[in-house]
Design an enzyme around this catalytic site. Structure first.
Site, PDB file in Angstrom:
ATOM      1  N   HIS A  36     -11.012 -14.685  25.293  1.00 16.10           N
ATOM      2  CA  HIS A  36     -11.009 -16.158  25.336  1.00 16.10           C
ATOM      3  C   HIS A  36      -9.619 -16.709  25.004  1.00 16.10           C
ATOM      4  O   HIS A  36      -9.058 -17.517  25.755  1.00 16.10           O
ATOM      5  CB  HIS A  36     -12.051 -16.681  24.334  1.00 16.10           C
ATOM      6  N   GLU A  37      -9.060 -16.241  23.904  1.00 15.42           N
ATOM      7  CA  GLU A  37      -7.747 -16.779  23.487  1.00 15.42           C
ATOM      8  C   GLU A  37      -6.646 -16.341  24.462  1.00 15.42           C
ATOM      9  O   GLU A  37      -5.683 -17.078  24.668  1.00 15.42           O
ATOM     10  CB  GLU A  37      -7.417 -16.352  22.046  1.00 15.42           C
ATOM     11  N   HIS A  87      -6.429 -18.951  27.092  1.00 13.34           N
ATOM     12  CA  HIS A  87      -5.614 -20.100  26.664  1.00 13.34           C
ATOM     13  C   HIS A  87      -4.123 -19.744  26.715  1.00 13.34           C
ATOM     14  O   HIS A  87      -3.294 -20.538  27.164  1.00 13.34           O
ATOM     15  CB  HIS A  87      -5.957 -20.485  25.219  1.00 13.34           C
ATOM     16  N   GLU A 102     -10.079 -25.263  28.179  1.00 17.26           N
ATOM     17  CA  GLU A 102     -11.290 -24.459  27.980  1.00 17.26           C
ATOM     18  C   GLU A 102     -11.743 -23.800  29.280  1.00 17.26           C
ATOM     19  O   GLU A 102     -12.338 -22.731  29.269  1.00 17.26           O
ATOM     20  CB  GLU A 102     -12.421 -25.322  27.417  1.00 17.26           C
TER      21      GLU A 102
END
Ligand code: ZN
Length: 506
Positions: A270-271, A274, A300
């Site tokens: 997830h990170e 980003h 997101e």
């Protein structure tokens, strides 16, 4: 000539503000990762001082005068039509930042910051003691402050729209309600069907995964996903996050649980999503307010695309499961790809948003969005929140919290006055699948590449179609540009319904 000079001066101010923000980010990153316990007090002073300097720089009368000279005024933030498009987008974003900062009177800002600090501290205790009544006066104060902030900034129809605009420029509560309504109904129905099916056996995840070995695996994983570790690093923090310290320095964090290796794996992916966005803004945007995501929701969309659509797909684990097994040969000795794939995609109604699966996550957001709208329209009183929370939770997710600590008190956002933030998370799911539909049409071999661990075509596509714009386009315009469509829940619903029908045999 005069125009070029004025633009150069504005870019210089913007660059200074940007560097001050990045210096603040270094201090905050350190606070979340390595700062010794007793260092907090001085650190708060340092942060407050630097924040004051950055605020002063942005809101100086010179900034307003220079913006005005280029024709950028609140009614026409993009300035003179004769200017090149990228400069007009720059003026739009700088004007927005400037107006937001100057419209708030300094004593209001100081009083709000103090009230937010007290509110957050009270929330920590209230959550621990399951004591909503103790938190209520602070919550009421936060709602009052947010409404006042919206009044200072101005809004079209509803105060809540003024708050949404901070996180999702160009979106309104009506446009979001129009997609969240059908989204909620169909996800609730899907979750009900899943809940009637037997749960997959995931006991193999609880047999002790050494956290040091997990850290080695996650570092290898981020490199294989395409993270250049000369341009960032992975550390540990209580809550995983990504922060940008410079154009070539983006930090991500994760946390390791001995009896659930998936927690770190998916927060790392997830990170990374980003971080890839933050690391790939075009060279022309470097050091500028345009070197940023289009919105919280678009950011997101990137993290969730990597985490869920790619990271929880079968082709992805066909490629990565052998690698994970090589790190944990004992624990995963007798586990095949099928049970593992089911384990990473198990879904069931639960009480806590941050632990929610891909199906129920957006329902947690829809609940919060409804409650925020009602609080700001005046149809719901803060004192009635716990009851309303339980009622709607039962209707939407089919579960009901026994305590406020695992209900209305679970998230930090409201204690900080961050109303209007929650919708971005679910919008990220919707934007992500809208982008993914275009991506798949452009990259027909995407799944074969993912199974081989080759993400180069994906990185190029994201860079050329999304990252290149930075903050130049607001979400509705970026969506239009990339997909030809406006906001829609259809691609997400189609994806999630067919994926889970397959996994659970519905
Ligand atoms: Zn995120």
């Amino acid at each position: 000539m005069k125009t070029n000079e004025t633009l150069a001066k504005l870019h210089a101010i913007d660059r200074e503000c940007n560097y001050l923000e990045k210096a603040l980010a270094v201090l905050r990153w350190d606070q979340e990762t390595y700062l010794p316990e007793l260092g907090v007090e001085d650190r708060s002073e340092q942060l407050a001082l630097l924040e004051g300097i950055a605020h002063k720089r942005l809101t100086s009368p010179e900034t307003g005068r220079l913006l005005g000279e280029l024709g950028s005024v609140p009614e026409n933030p993009r300035g003179d039509e004769s200017l090149p498009e990228p400069e007009r987008d720059f003026l739009k974003v700088l004007r927005r930042n400037y107006d937001r900062a100057v419209k708030l009177p300094p004593d209001f800002v100081a009083a709000a910051a103090k009230a937010e600090g007290l509110s957050q501290a009270c929330w920590v205790q209230a959550k621990k003691n399951n004591d909503f009544a103790a938190f209520l006066p602070h919550l009421e104060a936060m709602i009052g402050i947010s409404r006042k902030r919206a009044d200072y900034w101005g809004y079209k129809d509803k105060p809540y729209d003024g708050l949404l605009d901070i996180y999702e420029p160009g979106m309104s509560s009506d446009s979001i309600s129009a997609v969240f309504g059908p989204l909620g109904e169909r996800l609730s129905a899907l979750l009900g069907k899943i809940a009637a099916k037997p749960r997959p056996d995931t006991s193999f995840l609880e047999c002790g995964f050494d956290t040091g070995v997990q850290a080695s695996f996650n570092k290898e994983l981020m490199k294989r996903l395409g993270f250049d570790t000369r341009r960032g690093r992975l550390d540990v923090s209580a809550h995983p996050f990504t922060t940008t310290l410079g154009a070539d320095d983006v930090r991500i964090t994760t946390r390791y649980l001995r009896d659930n290796p998936l927690s770190a794996i998916f927060s790392t992916i997830h990170e990374c999503g980003h971080a890839f966005y933050e690391l790939a803004f075009s060279a022309g945007l470097r050091g500028s307010c345009l070197a940023d995501g289009a919105s919280m929701g678009i950011h997101e969309s990137q993290s969730r695309l990597w985490e869920n659509v790619i990271g929880r797909s079968r082709p992805f684990w066909e490629g990565f499961f052998p690698l994970l097994k090589s790190y944990f040969p004992e624990q995963l000795k007798s586990v095949g790809i099928d049970p593992f794939y089911h384990a990473v995609n198990q879904a069931r109604p639960s009480l806590i948003r941050v632990e929610a699966d891909e199906v129920s996550y957006s329902l947690h957001i829809i609940l919060r969005f409804e409650l925020e709208k009602a609080l700001f329209s005046g149809s719901l009183k803060a004192a009635d929140l716990p009851g309303q929370w339980r009622r709607r939770m039962k209707e939407i997710l089919g579960v009901e919290p026994e305590t406020d600590a695992e209900g209305v008190l679970q998230d930090v956002h409201w204690s900080m006055g961050s109303f209007g933030y929650f919708p971005s998370y679910a919008l990220g799911n919707l934007y992500g699948l809208q982008f993914f539909r275009t991506l798949k049409a452009d990259l027909p071999h995407f799944e074969e590449d993912a199974a081989k661990g080759d993400f180069s075509a994906l990185h190029s596509w994201l860079a050329d179609t999304i990252y290149v714009w930075g903050r130049r386009l607001d979400p509705p315009d970026l969506l239009k540009k990339v997909t030809g469509q406006s906001l829609s829940a259809d691609p997400f619903l189609h994806y999630i319904e067919s994926k889970y029908a397959d996994i659970y045999g519905i």
